[in-house]
Design an enzyme around this catalytic site. Sequence first.
Site, PDB file in Angstrom:
ATOM      1  N   CYS A 119      46.123  51.987  43.078  1.00  0.00           N
ATOM      2  CA  CYS A 119      44.776  52.028  42.497  1.00  0.00           C
ATOM      3  C   CYS A 119      44.937  51.715  41.012  1.00  0.00           C
ATOM      4  O   CYS A 119      45.839  52.255  40.353  1.00  0.00           O
ATOM      5  CB  CYS A 119      44.176  53.420  42.693  1.00  0.00           C
ATOM      6  SG  CYS A 119      42.614  53.671  41.820  1.00  0.00           S
TER       7      CYS A 119
ATOM      8  N   CYS B  35      40.844  45.729  41.361  1.00  0.00           N
ATOM      9  CA  CYS B  35      40.563  46.947  42.122  1.00  0.00           C
ATOM     10  C   CYS B  35      41.174  46.774  43.509  1.00  0.00           C
ATOM     11  O   CYS B  35      40.817  45.834  44.233  1.00  0.00           O
ATOM     12  CB  CYS B  35      39.044  47.101  42.215  1.00  0.00           C
ATOM     13  SG  CYS B  35      38.481  48.438  43.264  1.00  0.00           S
TER      14      CYS B  35
END
Length: 259
Positions: free
Chosen positions: A183, A73
């Site tokens: 992302c 992440c």
Amino acid sequence: MNKQPIGIFDSGVGGTSIWKEINMLLPHEDTIYLADSANAPYGTKGKEAIINLSIKNTEYLINEGCKLIVVACNTATTNAISILREAYNIPFIGIEPAIKPAALNTQTKAVGILATQGTLSSELFHKTTDLFASNIKVIERIGEGMVELIESGQLYSEDMKALLKLYLQPMIDANIDYLVLGCTHYPYLIPLLVELLPKHVKIIDSGEAVARQTRSVLQLNGLLNPQKTTPKNEFFTNGNPEVMAALLENKFEVEYLDF
Ligand code: DGL
């Protein structure tokens, strides 16, 4: 220790795009994947909250005996990885937007980056951008609403298309030739992005680099699993297991876990 699993966590289902790269490069490693979908998105939260959630996920994986943790992440990496590295005595691999290769290779001297608010506002992201991209134009855009759509299984929806059109237009107007995906949820949108971007724009993400880094850190620490049998891959989510299973092409069982 080398027979222990690799732990991987994300705010949700996006990190499965990283899990796939790791599994491809290290097909004999056992893995535990944790999707904190109940708390997604992380990208709109403050640094403190992102750190606390990252600690919660890390402690779960460490209690399960993980030998190394991949923070799959960008938002958690850019806000929390230095704290995790200080607090726990196992290696951590993080993921950051691949701004460096884009800045080094751009011909039009303009690159686009799509990431969460948490990543784009982080100190680490600013440092990297200042270091490698100070002489080119960087068109940043927060992918507001995109993670929510992916988490609810609306990957190729009309709503997603409309958001992407809106976010990409200023980049197209600035004549970018690279789009950096910042992302881990976004690699799932590549088919749509290809459809919406001019042909000459190259899309880059950091998934493969993360897998390579994972392999070299395991190697360096004598932690590669010597087994040559089929590994145990476990997937847990505190959200909807079906959404995650679909992203894994329904090849794996995804269990609901309240963590
Ligand atoms: N997948 C995440 C990332 O790479 C986080 C998205 C979010 O929860 O906002 O940034």
